[in-house]
Scaffold this active site. Structure first.
Site, short mmCIF file in Angstrom:
data_model
loop_
_atom_site.label_atom_id
_atom_site.label_comp_id
_atom_site.label_asym_id
_atom_site.label_seq_id
_atom_site.Cartn_x
_atom_site.Cartn_y
_atom_site.Cartn_z
N ILE A 30 0.83 -1.21 0.00
CA ILE A 30 0.00 0.00 0.00
C ILE A 30 0.86 1.26 0.00
CG2 ILE A 30 -0.22 0.17 2.52
CD1 ILE A 30 -2.99 0.87 -0.08
N SER A 65 11.55 0.94 7.76
CA SER A 65 11.06 -0.39 7.42
C SER A 65 12.19 -1.39 7.55
CB SER A 65 10.50 -0.41 5.99
OG SER A 65 10.13 -1.72 5.61
N ARG A 66 11.87 -2.59 8.01
CA ARG A 66 12.88 -3.64 8.09
C ARG A 66 13.09 -4.32 6.74
NH1 ARG A 66 9.97 -4.82 12.84
NH2 ARG A 66 8.97 -6.59 11.81
N LYS A 87 -5.84 3.10 7.36
CA LYS A 87 -7.04 2.44 7.88
C LYS A 87 -6.75 0.95 8.07
CE LYS A 87 -8.30 -0.23 4.39
NZ LYS A 87 -8.68 -1.65 4.48
N ASP A 105 -11.21 -6.09 6.81
CA ASP A 105 -10.17 -5.19 6.30
C ASP A 105 -10.68 -4.46 5.05
OD1 ASP A 105 -7.13 -4.35 6.23
OD2 ASP A 105 -7.64 -4.99 4.19
#
Length: 308
Positions: free
Chosen positions: A11, A33-34, A87, A165
């Site tokens: 996303i 971010s990993r 969201k 979701d």
């Protein structure tokens, strides 16, 4: 304004990064971010390291799954950062209320985004319904989970919401369309025997003026995908289709006359810029409350195991 994006997954790559690149308000100045990064943008693998190293970046957009998102938001707000939440805004209503109280105490902006509310024809549908006596509203939100969420095991775990979701996108539109508050009156949650969250759900709502309002969410839809809201009124029928991108009134397609920004996420980021400028919060939890109520009062039906 410089902004840091946390969580570089699908996303973020598909929606957030292009919207930020095209925005006159924002500059993507760091990512956390990993597993992912954005070319030409400073990368951190630790949020704590980012908070310490880049104290000049005062705005954070969180694209993490809902369960870990709360702790990141707490840290960001506690250090005086403005925060935008993907969201759903959290794994529970109480978490979101806590974040809102923190943001107000700190005087920073907190934005709980509902991207589907920014679909092209949602506002036009709301405006048409505003003058109507509603008789019935039916939501059909059916898609193929294998197509849209491949390999995302977290979405089946507690806090991942399962079929809610995508279903919460529909609920975010419904709660924007209707001027009257609804509450959930009944729910059926269809859950695979090897999963924690439902793969389908049927909802019924109580409407203050007696309209029949129902929703049908299903993640097992193959072929054509359906994201549709249909309303029957004393003046005819309205159909909002393609997730809010298409509108017809009594069978006649409608065209948008809006000169607003094109695209759901560009509009979200434009709104976020306004909130940051004023230090205000925009946190509507109505869609999340409906989902929470479904888990509280819904009847469970166990179905066949789900495998990728």
């Amino acid at each position: 304004m410089d902004l840091a994006l946390v969580g570089i997954g699908k996303i973020a790559r598909d929606q957030h990064v292009p919207s930020l690149d095209a925005s006159p308000d924002w500059k993507l100045a760091a990512t956390i971010s990993r597993h992912g990064s954005v070319d030409g943008v400073e990368q951190f693998t630790s949020f704590e390291q980012f908070l310490d190293a880049r104290q000049d970046i005062r705005v954070v957009s969180l694209c993490l799954p809902p369960v870990p998102r709360f702790d990141y938001a707490v840290q960001a707000i506690a250090t005086g950062r403005h925060v935008m939440l993907e969201k759903p805004p959290g794994a529970s209503v109480a978490e979101c209320q806590k974040l809102l109280a923190m943001a107000r105490a700190q005087g920073v902006a907190l934005y709980a985004t509902w991207h589907s509310r920014e679909a092209a024809m949602v506002d036009a549908a709301r405006d048409w319904l505003a003058g109507q006596k509603l008789r019935k509203l039916t939501v059909t939100w059916q898609e193929d989970v294998r197509r849209w969420h491949p390999g995302q095991d977290w979405i089946w775990e507690p806090g991942g919401l399962g079929v809610f979701d995508p279903g919460i996108n529909a609920l975010s539109i419904v709660t924007k369309l209707l001027p009257d508050a609804l509450h959930l009156s009944a729910a059926e949650l269809i859950t695979p025997e090897n999963r924690q969250c439902p793969i389908a759900a049927k909802l019924r709502f109580a409407h203050p003026h007696g309209a029949d309002i129902r929703a049908d969410f299903d993640w097992r839809k193959e072929g054509d995908q359906i994201w549709r809201i249909e309303a029957e009124t004393d003046s005819g029928r309205m159909t909002l289709d393609a997730g809010g991108a298409q509108l017809s009134i009594n069978g006649v397609p409608q065209q948008s006359d809006s000169a607003a920004l094109s695209g759901e996420y560009p509009r979200l980021y434009a709104r976020f810029a306004e909130l940051v400028a004023s230090g205000s919060c925009d946190v509507d939890l109505a869609p999340l409350r409906h989902v929470a109520d479904a888990f509280m009062i819904g009847r469970r039906e166990i179905t066949a195991p789900f495998h990728e």
